[in-house]
Design an enzyme around this catalytic site. Sequence first.
Site, PDB file in Angstrom:
ATOM      1  N   LYS A 144     -46.850   2.846 -30.440  1.00  0.00           N
ATOM      2  CA  LYS A 144     -48.169   3.532 -30.387  1.00  0.00           C
ATOM      3  C   LYS A 144     -48.230   3.997 -28.935  1.00  0.00           C
ATOM      4  O   LYS A 144     -48.781   5.380 -28.812  1.00  0.00           O
ATOM      5  CB  LYS A 144     -49.144   2.444 -30.641  1.00  0.00           C
ATOM      6  CG  LYS A 144     -49.444   2.068 -32.235  1.00  0.00           C
ATOM      7  CD  LYS A 144     -50.359   3.124 -32.725  1.00  0.00           C
ATOM      8  CE  LYS A 144     -50.459   2.302 -34.234  1.00  0.00           C
ATOM      9  NZ  LYS A 144     -51.003   3.403 -35.171  1.00  0.00           N
ATOM     10  N   ASP A 159     -48.821 -12.484 -30.441  1.00  0.00           N
ATOM     11  CA  ASP A 159     -49.968 -12.866 -30.342  1.00  0.00           C
ATOM     12  C   ASP A 159     -50.532 -12.962 -28.797  1.00  0.00           C
ATOM     13  O   ASP A 159     -50.123 -13.793 -28.212  1.00  0.00           O
ATOM     14  CB  ASP A 159     -50.574 -13.805 -31.296  1.00  0.00           C
ATOM     15  CG  ASP A 159     -50.666 -13.707 -32.588  1.00  0.00           C
ATOM     16  OD1 ASP A 159     -51.143 -12.392 -32.942  1.00  0.00           O
ATOM     17  OD2 ASP A 159     -50.504 -14.663 -33.427  1.00  0.00           O
ATOM     18  N   VAL A 212     -56.768 -10.098 -41.161  1.00  0.00           N
ATOM     19  CA  VAL A 212     -57.168 -11.560 -41.500  1.00  0.00           C
ATOM     20  C   VAL A 212     -58.404 -11.666 -42.275  1.00  0.00           C
ATOM     21  O   VAL A 212     -58.539 -12.401 -43.031  1.00  0.00           O
ATOM     22  CB  VAL A 212     -57.019 -12.322 -40.188  1.00  0.00           C
ATOM     23  CG1 VAL A 212     -58.458 -11.976 -39.275  1.00  0.00           C
ATOM     24  CG2 VAL A 212     -57.003 -13.805 -40.210  1.00  0.00           C
ATOM     25  N   TYR A 252     -44.522  -2.766 -31.898  1.00  0.00           N
ATOM     26  CA  TYR A 252     -45.559  -1.954 -32.367  1.00  0.00           C
ATOM     27  C   TYR A 252     -46.281  -1.214 -31.473  1.00  0.00           C
ATOM     28  O   TYR A 252     -46.800  -0.046 -31.452  1.00  0.00           O
ATOM     29  CB  TYR A 252     -46.407  -2.815 -33.458  1.00  0.00           C
ATOM     30  CG  TYR A 252     -47.538  -2.038 -34.279  1.00  0.00           C
ATOM     31  CD1 TYR A 252     -47.408  -1.400 -35.476  1.00  0.00           C
ATOM     32  CD2 TYR A 252     -48.951  -2.343 -33.508  1.00  0.00           C
ATOM     33  CE1 TYR A 252     -48.390  -1.044 -36.017  1.00  0.00           C
ATOM     34  CE2 TYR A 252     -49.919  -1.554 -34.337  1.00  0.00           C
ATOM     35  CZ  TYR A 252     -49.736  -1.120 -35.744  1.00  0.00           C
ATOM     36  OH  TYR A 252     -50.666  -0.606 -36.090  1.00  0.00           O
ATOM     37  N   LEU A 283     -53.316   8.746 -38.788  1.00  0.00           N
ATOM     38  CA  LEU A 283     -53.487   7.194 -39.031  1.00  0.00           C
ATOM     39  C   LEU A 283     -52.162   6.640 -39.530  1.00  0.00           C
ATOM     40  O   LEU A 283     -52.287   5.331 -40.131  1.00  0.00           O
ATOM     41  CB  LEU A 283     -54.548   7.120 -40.119  1.00  0.00           C
ATOM     42  CG  LEU A 283     -55.990   7.043 -39.797  1.00  0.00           C
ATOM     43  CD1 LEU A 283     -56.289   8.616 -38.876  1.00  0.00           C
ATOM     44  CD2 LEU A 283     -56.764   7.195 -41.133  1.00  0.00           C
TER      45      LEU A 283
END
Lengths: 310, 310
Positions: A147, A271, A186, A143, A74
């Site tokens: 991954k 985003d 958020v 990121y 994780l």
Amino acid sequence: MTKCEPTCVVLGGGGFLGVNLCRRLASSGVRVRAFGRRCLFPRDLPGVEWRQGDFCDAAALASAIASCETVFHLVHSYMPQSADLNMADDVRQNVIASLALLEISRKLKVKRIVFVSSGGIVYGPTLLMPTSETAATNPISAYGISKLTIEKYLQLYEHHYGVTFRVLRVANLFGPFQLPGKNQGVIAALISCALHNKEFEMWGDGSPIRDYIYVDDVVDALLLAAADKSEERIFNIGSGQGRDLHQVIAEIEAHLGSKLAVRRTKERLIDVPVSVLAIDRACNILGWKPLTPFNVGVKQTIEWWRSREI
Amino acid sequence: MTKCEPTCVVLGGGGFLGVNLCRRLASSGVRVRAFGRRCLFPRDLPGVEWRQGDFCDAAALASAIASCETVFHLVHSYMPQSADLNMADDVRQNVIASLALLEISRKLKVKRIVFVSSGGIVYGPTLLMPTSETAATNPISAYGISKLTIEKYLQLYEHHYGVTFRVLRVANLFGPFQLPGKNQGVIAALISCALHNKEFEMWGDGSPIRDYIYVDDVVDALLLAAADKSEERIFNIGSGQGRDLHQVIAEIEAHLGSKLAVRRTKERLIDVPVSVLAIDRACNILGWKPLTPFNVGVKQTIEWWRSREI
């Protein structure tokens, strides 16, 4: 996992998802070791063996994995926004360190690695919503690339050496033990602002649509993935439903009975406009489903915050 | 690329493909700089500025790129087989060094990076033959994973910073200036064995099917990719036709008029059974096509070997 032996380690066990997973494992009677740089909630891990260490320290990692058949991976040492500013170091601390984990796992004969990837980021700005696991993966953040690269090395190690794995591409997680800050979480940030009478900084116009999933449901999926015997390797884990930030804010306001103060700031390049996961594969193959409706999850998260006085 | 300025650099310009590309550029009057750890054919680069340096040395790289609008990135410091034995170092020397290249390119306002990826390896054991650029990418070798990861960072740098790029996923290259050894370049290895009366070591039964493409055709594609203004970014470059090793050996034997001595050894885990590329995108968008029939390419390669007495 048998019940009286340390057969299971949670890497990143001191963080938000890790604490939730460790608590569930320990309360089911599984002897579990948690490994991480720091434990945010040391008093909340009864029955869990805590092992402090850095994921990049191969010796510490090997010692933490010893005796374990199942490894929950994780760890990610950067947040989406900070990884973009430290791409090479993100590769070193996450990709190269995961390669060391794979090599250790092979040598120690680990039976299963369950890796938490990002459902919101590995696909990038895809045209297909909800997005299935077979969609193209074109992340627009470092990121997401690291991954995805770790996913590929997991595939390679199973192909070459038989170390089996499952990848969960998890949507936007929320729930108890999530702390705001570091530019993510958020819902935690919104609740924290509300309870402390602070202004919430909203990147852009709040229109990006996200798939919010309650942490207990993700823990269910992690346990099912650890035991899965199917031919599938990668599973989306989300609610399958999209919400924009205004809907999230409205839900929190409804529970609190008051309005949140929101200030708009510049939107982030990383985003994507919409991210909603297709979860049919996890439902059909793992026998999983998200059990917590969004409003219930929000309510439980607010209750947790109120109980903690953070 | 204008003709009187050093506007173009070939990273890996001392290797097989690099030498072919540099020779073409120089003979067209383009002023070109070649950068690499070593130049295998120093006398064969007239009109080319040779700059010795390591791809991992950011200062040397920046100096080599200075003044160039176009960067051809042909470097990979490991071969497919050796990368699997040095995965972390493969990431450091190729992925992390390519991140430095991207950062330098952004700062020096490079207009176009053309990156040579691997058409035979990035897809992995796909079910669809011939394989198009939209197929899933599940490499079964570390070499393929690092190539794919570099592709993703190129996408990211265009998205974030506007450094435009094109990726060529090239099939099995062959032609003049390819030397055998380092476990690749099977046609060079076969010709070398034949001309030196040595036994050829064949991994497995020779059944894997590959797409062989003559180097001159790949140089054509590199030049078209450097100038391309389309919306596409990734192009397969191959012949679009598959051949097993027995067919390749038969073709070489036909030109030589003699039989090759072949000894079978253990097959490699990284070999996929079939790899043939769909090349429609490069044909339609770049206006490219492979012009050299396989037998002509083999003939020219043998002639080159005979002219060199290597």
